[in-house]
Every structure is written in structure tokens, then in C-alpha cells.
Write a protein that holds these residues in place. Sequence first.
Motif, mmCIF file in Angstrom:
data_model
loop_
_atom_site.group_PDB
_atom_site.id
_atom_site.type_symbol
_atom_site.label_atom_id
_atom_site.label_comp_id
_atom_site.label_asym_id
_atom_site.label_seq_id
_atom_site.Cartn_x
_atom_site.Cartn_y
_atom_site.Cartn_z
ATOM 1 N N LEU A 152 1.723 -9.810 4.109
ATOM 2 C CA LEU A 152 0.501 -10.445 3.604
ATOM 3 C C LEU A 152 0.091 -11.623 4.470
ATOM 4 N N ASP A 153 -1.185 -11.993 4.377
ATOM 5 C CA ASP A 153 -1.676 -13.196 5.049
ATOM 6 C C ASP A 153 -0.971 -14.426 4.484
ATOM 7 N N HIS A 187 -6.787 1.935 -2.682
ATOM 8 C CA HIS A 187 -7.578 1.638 -1.486
ATOM 9 C C HIS A 187 -8.718 0.660 -1.773
ATOM 10 N N GLU A 188 -9.013 0.397 -3.028
ATOM 11 C CA GLU A 188 -10.102 -0.500 -3.397
ATOM 12 C C GLU A 188 -9.653 -1.963 -3.505
ATOM 13 N N PHE A 189 -8.384 -2.229 -3.189
ATOM 14 C CA PHE A 189 -7.845 -3.580 -3.347
ATOM 15 C C PHE A 189 -7.391 -4.144 -2.006
ATOM 16 N N SER A 190 -7.299 -5.477 -1.959
ATOM 17 C CA SER A 190 -6.719 -6.149 -0.789
ATOM 18 C C SER A 190 -5.200 -6.062 -0.859
ATOM 19 N N GLY A 191 -4.541 -6.505 0.229
ATOM 20 C CA GLY A 191 -3.080 -6.442 0.269
ATOM 21 C C GLY A 191 -2.430 -7.272 -0.824
ATOM 22 N N GLN A 215 -3.748 -8.123 -3.731
ATOM 23 C CA GLN A 215 -3.993 -7.487 -5.022
ATOM 24 C C GLN A 215 -3.074 -6.290 -5.225
ATOM 25 N N ARG A 216 -2.844 -5.525 -4.166
ATOM 26 C CA ARG A 216 -1.918 -4.384 -4.280
ATOM 27 C C ARG A 216 -0.514 -4.854 -4.632
ATOM 28 N N VAL A 222 -2.246 -15.793 1.186
ATOM 29 C CA VAL A 222 -1.925 -14.894 0.076
ATOM 30 C C VAL A 222 -0.438 -14.950 -0.233
ATOM 31 N N TYR A 277 0.833 -1.207 0.000
ATOM 32 C CA TYR A 277 0.000 0.000 0.000
ATOM 33 C C TYR A 277 0.863 1.251 0.000
#
Length: 322
Positions: free
Chosen positions: A185-186, A153-157, A159-160, A189, A102
Amino acid sequence: MTVLLKVDKLEKFFPVQTGMFSFDRRKVHAVDDVSFALTAGETLGLVGESGCGKSTLGRLILRLIEPSSGSVRFQERELTTLPAGELRALRKDMQIVFQDPYGSLNPRMSVRETVGEALRIHKLAPRSEEQDRVAALLKQVGLRPEHMHRYPHEFSGGQRQRIGIARALAVRPKLIVCDEPVSALDVSVQAQIVNLLKDLSSELGLSYLFIAHDLSVVEFMSQRVAVMYLGRIVELAAADTLYANPRHPYTRALLSAVPELVPGGNKRRLKLMGDIPSPLDPPTGCTFHPRCPDAQPGRCDVERPALRVLEDSAHQAACHFA
């Protein structure tokens, strides 16, 4: 094998500022006498405790920060003395994927603007083709083309991070420095991103300097692994050799701390004595000797071991007794 990157005696010392206008004479030894080579298509893993200089080394190689001394040769060109204009032109061959997916993206720029910016700077595609190139890059990293009109800001970690990888791929680089690309990340992911990076390396012939804390991820990604301690590389070997037969006491301690997947295993944990020394005042001789279970007084605390080739020509260690 063609040598893509060669680092020789690279050093970076940061002076310590004690006041607004004054500097202490002491220096932080961030990267200290580091040498290695990276061949085309190879992934070199770089591991070590936090603060050992891994990320600083990655930025020095890309000349995002200036080295104190030493040499960095990329495709036979010396980067440390390259004029700004020539360095900028060479940047398309060297990219970086940052730890924080991010923080590395501009929140005011859409995905199309973020990924397409490098295409415009290096004039790799006319404006009429930019949207198609961005869409193809997004599909290559597992995102949909319509995502290009969204903002970070519209994406998950995860995806970023894919967007960050697409941005790095936009200029068709030969070398990518992956600076802790999955640590934020998780776990589920992380596996997806690691598999993506590995697939891209095979498809595009990319070379990676893969910086990470997770030793299992490094083992999966890398052909060779370098272990750093207090700014220096203390062991360097093929991944399977290093994990099966570590020759430096610090490497053995790191590997012993990796959790076992099988319950009730009899793995012996090696506990290091004391705390990590300050890089402001590193110990004399071998910097690891205050914590080393094999240290010998009169030698380890006086004589600094060089990173030397062992009987196996592909295995190096900076230890008197390796």
C-alpha cells in the motif's frame, strides 16, 4: 496472562525437485527449530530479510501448510495432529490477512459474498441477518454499507485491505496472522490500516502475529518483537527493549538501516559482509557467522547457538556473545 498460542521446535523443510519425477536429497530450510509463545491480546512482531521464513511460519501456525516436525498448540489444542473436521471448526478462531489485498479476494464475488461466506460456512448468522452483519463489519473497518454490492476491482488498494480485514473479523477470531498487511500500500494508506488494526486489537482483544519489513511499523504495533534470520529466531524481546538495546549483531544491523527522520543525524550504519547464505546449504554453526562482525573462528563456525534467556528474563538471543 493466558497463553493463546505456543509454538515448540517447529520446522519446515522443502525437498528440492531436480526433474519431473526425481528429488534432490537436499532440502530448503524454510523454518528451523522455532519456538515462542503468544498471550491473549498480545501483538508479536516478526521481522527479517526477505526469504527468512516469516510468511512460511505464519502459514505453518494456521496449518495452511503442513510442518515437517514440531508442535503448535492453540488454546491448549495440538493443531499439527488435529483431524480435518476439528481443524475446520477451529479455523474461525484463527484468521489471516494477506499481503496482496487484490490477489486474496475473488474477483467474481461481491463484497457481501466475500465477507458473508465465512458466516455461512461456520453457521454464525441466518441468511436473514447476513446483510446486516456484513454492513456492521464494513462500518467497523471504515467502509460504507452500500459498498457490499461492489466487486474488488471497484476499490483502491487500501479499501481492498479493509475488506480483507472485515472478512477475517467476520468469524470473531482470537488470533489473526497479519502477513505483510501494509507493504503493498501507499505510505499514507499504510498509516490508516496500521491504526485500524491497532484499534481493533484494543476493542476486540485480538492477538496478532504481525509480519512486516518496516521496523518502525512493527515497533508501533507490537508489544514484543521476534527477529528471524535464515529460518530461525535469533532474538526475541519486548519492543522497547529490543529497539533500545539489541543484543544480536543481526538485529543491530537491521536497526542501523532504518532511515533517520532528523536531517544530519550521526547514526552509524552497520554494513554486513557478504550475501545471505542459501537455505539449501546453510552454514555450519551459527548461520549468521559468515556475515557477522563479531564472529570468532573455532566457535561461531562450529557451535550452533541456542536461543537462550539473557540476564533479563524477557530478552532472548541466539548468540554466543550476547
